[in-house]
Design a protein around this motif. Structure first.
Motif, PDB file in Angstrom:
ATOM      1  N   ASN A 236      41.131 -20.617 -13.812  1.00 36.97           N
ATOM      2  CA  ASN A 236      40.224 -21.544 -13.114  1.00 36.97           C
ATOM      3  C   ASN A 236      41.032 -22.567 -12.300  1.00 36.97           C
ATOM      4  O   ASN A 236      40.908 -23.775 -12.522  1.00 36.97           O
ATOM      5  CB  ASN A 236      39.303 -22.246 -14.112  1.00 36.97           C
TER       6      ASN A 236
ATOM      7  N   ASP B 276      41.076 -25.167 -27.011  1.00 40.19           N
ATOM      8  CA  ASP B 276      40.388 -25.207 -25.720  1.00 40.19           C
ATOM      9  C   ASP B 276      39.954 -23.813 -25.258  1.00 40.19           C
ATOM     10  O   ASP B 276      40.437 -22.789 -25.749  1.00 40.19           O
ATOM     11  CB  ASP B 276      41.211 -25.916 -24.656  1.00 40.19           C
TER      12      ASP B 276
ATOM     13  N   ASP C  69      36.912 -22.861 -18.467  1.00 41.51           N
ATOM     14  CA  ASP C  69      35.590 -23.056 -17.858  1.00 41.51           C
ATOM     15  C   ASP C  69      34.615 -21.973 -18.299  1.00 41.51           C
ATOM     16  O   ASP C  69      35.011 -20.917 -18.800  1.00 41.51           O
ATOM     17  CB  ASP C  69      35.711 -23.021 -16.335  1.00 41.51           C
ATOM     18  N   GLU C  70      33.334 -22.223 -18.053  1.00 39.86           N
ATOM     19  CA  GLU C  70      32.320 -21.214 -18.369  1.00 39.86           C
ATOM     20  C   GLU C  70      32.275 -20.146 -17.280  1.00 39.86           C
ATOM     21  O   GLU C  70      32.673 -20.375 -16.139  1.00 39.86           O
ATOM     22  CB  GLU C  70      30.945 -21.859 -18.524  1.00 39.86           C
TER      23      GLU C  70
ATOM     24  N   TRP D  38      35.765 -33.326 -23.987  1.00 41.02           N
ATOM     25  CA  TRP D  38      34.486 -32.773 -23.552  1.00 41.02           C
ATOM     26  C   TRP D  38      34.468 -32.222 -22.128  1.00 41.02           C
ATOM     27  O   TRP D  38      33.459 -31.633 -21.722  1.00 41.02           O
ATOM     28  CB  TRP D  38      33.384 -33.828 -23.678  1.00 41.02           C
ATOM     29  N   HIS D  39      35.501 -32.370 -21.329  1.00 40.56           N
ATOM     30  CA  HIS D  39      35.440 -31.938 -19.931  1.00 40.56           C
ATOM     31  C   HIS D  39      35.186 -30.432 -19.812  1.00 40.56           C
ATOM     32  O   HIS D  39      35.679 -29.637 -20.622  1.00 40.56           O
ATOM     33  CB  HIS D  39      36.733 -32.313 -19.203  1.00 40.56           C
ATOM     34  N   HIS D  40      34.441 -30.070 -18.751  1.00 50.32           N
ATOM     35  CA  HIS D  40      33.935 -28.703 -18.610  1.00 50.32           C
ATOM     36  C   HIS D  40      35.029 -27.655 -18.609  1.00 50.32           C
ATOM     37  O   HIS D  40      34.843 -26.525 -19.082  1.00 50.32           O
ATOM     38  CB  HIS D  40      33.105 -28.571 -17.325  1.00 50.32           C
ATOM     39  N   ASP D  41      36.222 -27.987 -18.076  1.00 52.32           N
ATOM     40  CA  ASP D  41      37.289 -26.992 -17.993  1.00 52.32           C
ATOM     41  C   ASP D  41      37.999 -26.785 -19.328  1.00 52.32           C
ATOM     42  O   ASP D  41      38.958 -26.004 -19.408  1.00 52.32           O
ATOM     43  CB  ASP D  41      38.306 -27.372 -16.905  1.00 52.32           C
ATOM     44  N   HIS D  42      37.524 -27.463 -20.379  1.00 53.99           N
ATOM     45  CA  HIS D  42      38.062 -27.265 -21.725  1.00 53.99           C
ATOM     46  C   HIS D  42      37.010 -26.732 -22.691  1.00 53.99           C
ATOM     47  O   HIS D  42      37.358 -26.061 -23.661  1.00 53.99           O
ATOM     48  CB  HIS D  42      38.654 -28.579 -22.253  1.00 53.99           C
TER      49      HIS D  42
ATOM     50  N   GLY E 286      33.927 -25.187 -21.485  1.00 54.99           N
ATOM     51  CA  GLY E 286      32.997 -24.267 -20.839  1.00 54.99           C
ATOM     52  C   GLY E 286      32.984 -22.869 -21.414  1.00 54.99           C
ATOM     53  O   GLY E 286      31.949 -22.200 -21.432  1.00 54.99           O
TER      54      GLY E 286
ATOM     55  N   CYS F 252      27.577 -31.707 -24.740  1.00 57.06           N
ATOM     56  CA  CYS F 252      28.301 -31.022 -23.675  1.00 57.06           C
ATOM     57  C   CYS F 252      27.339 -29.995 -23.093  1.00 57.06           C
ATOM     58  O   CYS F 252      27.009 -29.012 -23.767  1.00 57.06           O
ATOM     59  CB  CYS F 252      29.547 -30.324 -24.209  1.00 57.06           C
TER      60      CYS F 252
ATOM     61  N   GLU G  52      27.670 -27.623 -21.225  1.00 57.37           N
ATOM     62  CA  GLU G  52      28.189 -26.254 -21.168  1.00 57.37           C
ATOM     63  C   GLU G  52      28.077 -25.532 -22.513  1.00 57.37           C
ATOM     64  O   GLU G  52      28.207 -24.299 -22.572  1.00 57.37           O
ATOM     65  CB  GLU G  52      29.666 -26.267 -20.721  1.00 57.37           C
TER      66      GLU G  52
END
Length: 294
Positions: free
Chosen positions: A21, A45, A48-49, A77-81, A83, A114, A116
């Motif tokens: 990603n 981790d 991403d989704e 919580w960030h999406h790239d971790h 998702g 989250c 995601e």
């Protein structure tokens, strides 16, 4: 910067799977790490989704290792971790007849969701100093807020530290709270890790030097930002005004992230009485407080 392959065996019990990603903020992508050497592993981790290439690489590694994921630990919580959680939990990566347990530190506010991660997937709360162990790997959780309120790093007894987004393999990190972030950097420095596996970028082989650089860099930036206002005592400016001068050597595509960091510096300086804040067209603008002592 050396290219990171999709899959890398780093040690006998650590395999890095790249999240596939890439972006200006994620560098070549999110580094995820599979730990252990037995049938049940820990995954740090999840990228991403909806990234089929990542899921394909992860499945290939697990098939080759004849292993399954028993535990997922999310650094923040960030999406790239987070998702990829739904794709992993929903794709039978756990051992047959067993669940894959997902853990994350609480964000410290009422909104710990989250988007995601589907609500039917339980996310268990991490605790500071909590330990996890599988065959070939033992981890300790260290709460390191600043990048986000829920951010954690993970340490091992042999001096390895998984830094999430607190320290990157290239460049510097953004943060939600500068005060907490600086305290977390000091906390990591006291751990004195022997190597750092970051959430983005290559392995950091001289981590103490890198941590000191991060601390010195933030302090230096703060002085540069304050001097910007000292040299312009008659006007008010917003964060992007500061970025155009202080970050003039930084690629413009990274200026929004720089402005985000500068905004936190401005808030800190204002709280310390070194700047004042005024409203201009519904926007906070800052000016030098002449009475402050440099």
């Amino acid at each position: 910067m050396a290219l990171i392959p999709p899959v890398t065996r780093l040690t006998s019990n650590i395999i890095r799977i790249l999240g596939c990603n890439p972006s200006p903020m994620t560098l070549q992508g999110t580094n995820t790490y599979l730990l252990g050497n037995g049938k049940k592993r820990i995954l740090i981790d999840t990228g991403d989704e909806n990234v089929p290439q990542y899921i394909e690489h992860l499945r290939g590694v697990l098939n080759e290792e004849k292993a399954a994921i028993g535990t997922i630990i999310l650094t923040h919580w960030h999406h790239d971790h987070v998702g990829g959680v739904k794709d992993i939990v929903g794709s039978k990566f756990a051992a047959k007849g067993e669940d894959c347990h997902v853990y994350k530190f609480k964000r410290g506010d009422e909104n710990d969701n989250c988007p995601e991660i589907p609500t039917h997937i339980e996310v268990k709360a991490l605790k500071d100093q909590q330990e996890f162990e599988v065959d070939g790997a033992k981890l300790r959780i260290v709460h390191t807020p600043g990048h986000t309120t829920d951010h954690v790093v993970l340490t091992t007894d042999d001096g390895t530290l998984f830094s999430g987004d607190c320290i990157l393999g290239e460049g510097t990190a953004v943060f939600e709270d500068l005060h907490d972030y600086m305290k977390s950097l000091d906390k990591i420095l006291k751990i004195r890790p022997g190597r750092i596996y970051p959430g983005h970028g290559n392995i950091i082989e001289q981590p103490v030097d890198m941590i000191k650089y991060y601390i010195d860099h933030r302090n230096q930036r703060e002085q540069q930002i304050l001097q910007f206002f000292v040299q312009r005592p008659s006007a008010c400016f917003n964060a992007m005004d500061v970025v155009r001068v202080v970050y003039k050597d930084t690629p413009e595509k990274l200026w929004p992230a720089a402005a985000y960091n500068v905004g936190h510096h401005l808030t800190k300086l204002q709280k310390e009485g070194k700047l004042y804040v005024s409203q201009h067209n519904d926007e906070d603008r800052y000016g030098y407080q002449p009475s402050s002592a440099l």
